[in-house]
Motif scaffolding. Structure first.
Motif, PDB file in Angstrom:
ATOM      1  N   LYS A 160      11.782  13.897   4.023  1.00  0.00           N
ATOM      2  CA  LYS A 160      12.433  13.391   5.230  1.00  0.00           C
ATOM      3  C   LYS A 160      13.919  13.752   5.273  1.00  0.00           C
ATOM      4  O   LYS A 160      14.405  14.287   6.266  1.00  0.00           O
ATOM      5  N   SER A 161      14.612  13.454   4.186  1.00  0.00           N
ATOM      6  CA  SER A 161      16.048  13.741   4.168  1.00  0.00           C
ATOM      7  C   SER A 161      16.292  15.239   4.281  1.00  0.00           C
ATOM      8  O   SER A 161      17.199  15.676   5.009  1.00  0.00           O
ATOM      9  N   THR A 162      15.497  16.006   3.571  1.00  0.00           N
ATOM     10  CA  THR A 162      15.693  17.452   3.601  1.00  0.00           C
ATOM     11  C   THR A 162      15.524  17.981   5.027  1.00  0.00           C
ATOM     12  O   THR A 162      16.330  18.789   5.502  1.00  0.00           O
ATOM     13  N   CYS A 204      20.168  10.024  11.640  1.00  0.00           N
ATOM     14  CA  CYS A 204      20.491   8.864  10.805  1.00  0.00           C
ATOM     15  C   CYS A 204      19.556   8.861   9.603  1.00  0.00           C
ATOM     16  O   CYS A 204      18.340   8.789   9.764  1.00  0.00           O
ATOM     17  N   ASP A 205      20.126   8.946   8.398  1.00  0.00           N
ATOM     18  CA  ASP A 205      19.292   8.983   7.193  1.00  0.00           C
ATOM     19  C   ASP A 205      19.360   7.652   6.452  1.00  0.00           C
ATOM     20  O   ASP A 205      20.300   7.409   5.690  1.00  0.00           O
ATOM     21  N   GLU A 206      18.399   6.793   6.702  1.00  0.00           N
ATOM     22  CA  GLU A 206      18.322   5.483   6.041  1.00  0.00           C
ATOM     23  C   GLU A 206      19.664   4.762   6.077  1.00  0.00           C
ATOM     24  O   GLU A 206      20.183   4.342   5.042  1.00  0.00           O
ATOM     25  N   ILE A 207      20.195   4.618   7.259  1.00  0.00           N
ATOM     26  CA  ILE A 207      21.575   4.159   7.355  1.00  0.00           C
ATOM     27  C   ILE A 207      21.750   2.677   7.047  1.00  0.00           C
ATOM     28  O   ILE A 207      22.878   2.195   6.962  1.00  0.00           O
TER      29      ILE A 207
HETATM   30 MG    MG Z   1      15.708  10.462   1.685  1.00  0.00          MG
END
Ligand code: MG
Ligand code: ADP
Lengths: 217, 244
Positions: free
Chosen positions: B42-44, B162-165
């Motif tokens: 997901k982050s990638t 937004c990455d797990e903000i």
């Molecule tokens: Mg991640």
């Protein structure tokens, strides 16, 4: 040389020589800082060749004794037909030495800025130069102050080595006075006190900066 | 026409094939929730969308700014794509206001006065108009994250990532940040968010993407997908999250 030296004569001569130690330290530190800054930028640039060259530069100066560096500057330059006075050789040698160490200290500071700072500024579309100028260097600078002041102590003490190529700073003048007065213990005791007077405030200052920095974090 | 279009995107970290052919279209105003197990990519995926990770193969277009197989104008892309990180990543040596002003002034050469107006407007939007002169370490985690949102918005991005903000926040601070995101969504901001807040994903999102082992494993309308997951992997994931 059958002059009678009073203690005051000795102190007066040492004070005069101490000015050269101070001048040499300042020059080496200021010029070394400027050269070191250039080395730093090359060292952390994205250009592989510049990285490799400056890495080599730093390793050579960190991996050889300062005395050898001075010999090479002093005798090397005269081999090339450049006639250098001990004063110039000392200044050039110490400047190079200082630049290598400062560049390496500062590189550590730049690299201790967290990766998230690079990423956040990249995601805002800042260029590499803008990231450096507005985000990374201001933070690295704060981290760098204490170790930089701390290193200045090494520069002051390093000037003593230049006595060997005949530059009449504190140590060299001390040896001459010791020979002339037959009071080496007194003379070198005073010489050591001179270095201490120059270095101790710097160490204290570096320590207090370090404490301040740790509290601020 | 879609605002974000990703076609056949592949990404490796060394021998680790992390994204295995992602196809994704996001329309203007979409609110996309990316969910999936830790390590599913997901982050990638999010980070490739604004060029923080390079692309090995495939195409990415955001509002006309394109990367083909990783080549293209990164800075043009990043001006269209804002990003908010789990760890806030505010610039600690700058005040909240200066954090927000920096990119408009140096990247877009906006005048200082205009940038200041933008910063005030953005801080007002996230409910922090009184914190213009505060430094990040004087703010709570929730406030810092809201400044980070304001900072990203100041560049007027077309899409906000937004990455797990809310993952690094104390539980009592999560809602103030989610409220800001909810507000942005209702104003029509295009959002792609990695989140573990399933209820939030269902209520605010209009598109749900479940990632599994580097692929989009299942996607669709959040309410439908949550009510009736089609794959055992998603069903298992939803079950695991609900138990937690
Ligand atoms: Mg991640
Ligand atoms: N910078 C990196 N270097 C090497 N491997 C990475 C890097 N970032 C992520 N990975 C790997 O890529 C995979 C996907 O990670 P990530 O996208 O962070 O997953 P998620 O956000 O879904 O938890 C994981 O196997 C992770 O270890």
């Amino acid at each position: 040389m059958f002059v009678q030296f009073t203690t005051w004569d000795i102190v007066r001569n040492l004070l005069e020589a101490g000015r050269w130690t101070l001048a040499l330290s300042l020059i080496a530190f200021v010029l070394g800082g400027l050269v070191g800054l250039a080395i730093l930028f090359a060292r952390i640039s994205k250009n592989r060749l510049l990285q490799a060259l400056t890495k080599g530069y730093i390793e050579v100066f960190q991996g050889t004794p300062l005395l050898m560096q001075l010999f090479i500057v002093f005798f090397g330059l005269s081999l090339l037909g450049v006639d250098v006075s001990p004063w110039i050789a000392a200044a050039v040698g110490l400047t190079l030495f200082t630049s290598a160490y400062l560049a390496e200290i500062w590189r550590g500071c730049v690299e201790s800025v967290p990766r998230g700072q690079w990423e956040a500024s990249a995601s805002l579309a800042l260029s590499y130069t803008q990231q450096m100028r507005y985000v990374v260097l201001p933070q690295a600078l704060r981290i760098a102050i204490a170790p930089t002041v701390g290193f200045s102590v090494q520069v002051v003490k390093g000037t003593a080595v230049t006595s060997i190529i005949g530059f009449a700073e504190l140590t060299k003048t001390g040896s001459m006075l010791a020979n002339a007065t037959f009071q080496p213990f007194l003379v070198f005791g005073l010489v050591a006190a001179g270095y201490f007077i120059l270095c101790y405030p710097l160490s204290l200052y570096a320590k207090s900066l370090e404490r301040k920095f740790h509290v601020a974090r | 026409m879609s605002l974000v279009k990703i076609t056949g995107l592949h990404k490796h970290f060394g021998a680790n094939h992390v994204l295995k052919g992602i196809d994704l279209e996001v329309a203007q105003g979409d609110v996309v929730a990316l969910i999936g197990r830790s390590g599913s990519g997901k982050s990638t995926l999010l980070r490739t969308i604004n060029g923080l990770e390079t692309i090995d193969k495939g195409e990415l277009v955001v509002d006309g700014a394109a990367l083909h197989d990783g080549k293209g104008d990164l800075r043009a892309l990043r001006q269209k794509v804002g990003m908010v990180f789990q760890q806030f990543n505010l610039f600690p040596h700058l005040t909240a206001g200066q954090n927000v002003m920096l990119a408009p002034t140096v990247v877009k050469s906006t005048s200082k006065r205009e940038a200041e107006d933008i910063a005030k407007e953005m801080l007002l939007k996230v409910g922090l108009s009184d914190k213009f002169n505060s430094f990040p370490d004087q703010l709570s985690g929730g406030q810092q994250q809201r400044v980070a949102i304001a900072r990203a918005l100041a560049m007027k991005p077309k899409v906000l990532l937004c990455d797990e903000i809310t993952s690094a926040l104390d539980p009592e601070l999560v809602n103030e940040v989610l409220a800001v995101v909810r507000q942005l969504a209702s104003e029509g901001m295009t959002l792609i968010m990695v989140t573990h807040e399933m209820r939030f994903a269902r209520d605010v999102g209009n598109k749900l993407i479940f990632m599994h082992q580097g692929r989009i494993h299942e996607s669709g309308d959040p309410k439908t997908v949550f009510a009736a997951p089609q794959t055992p992997e998603l069903a298992g994931f939803i079950g695991a999250v609900q138990e937690a």
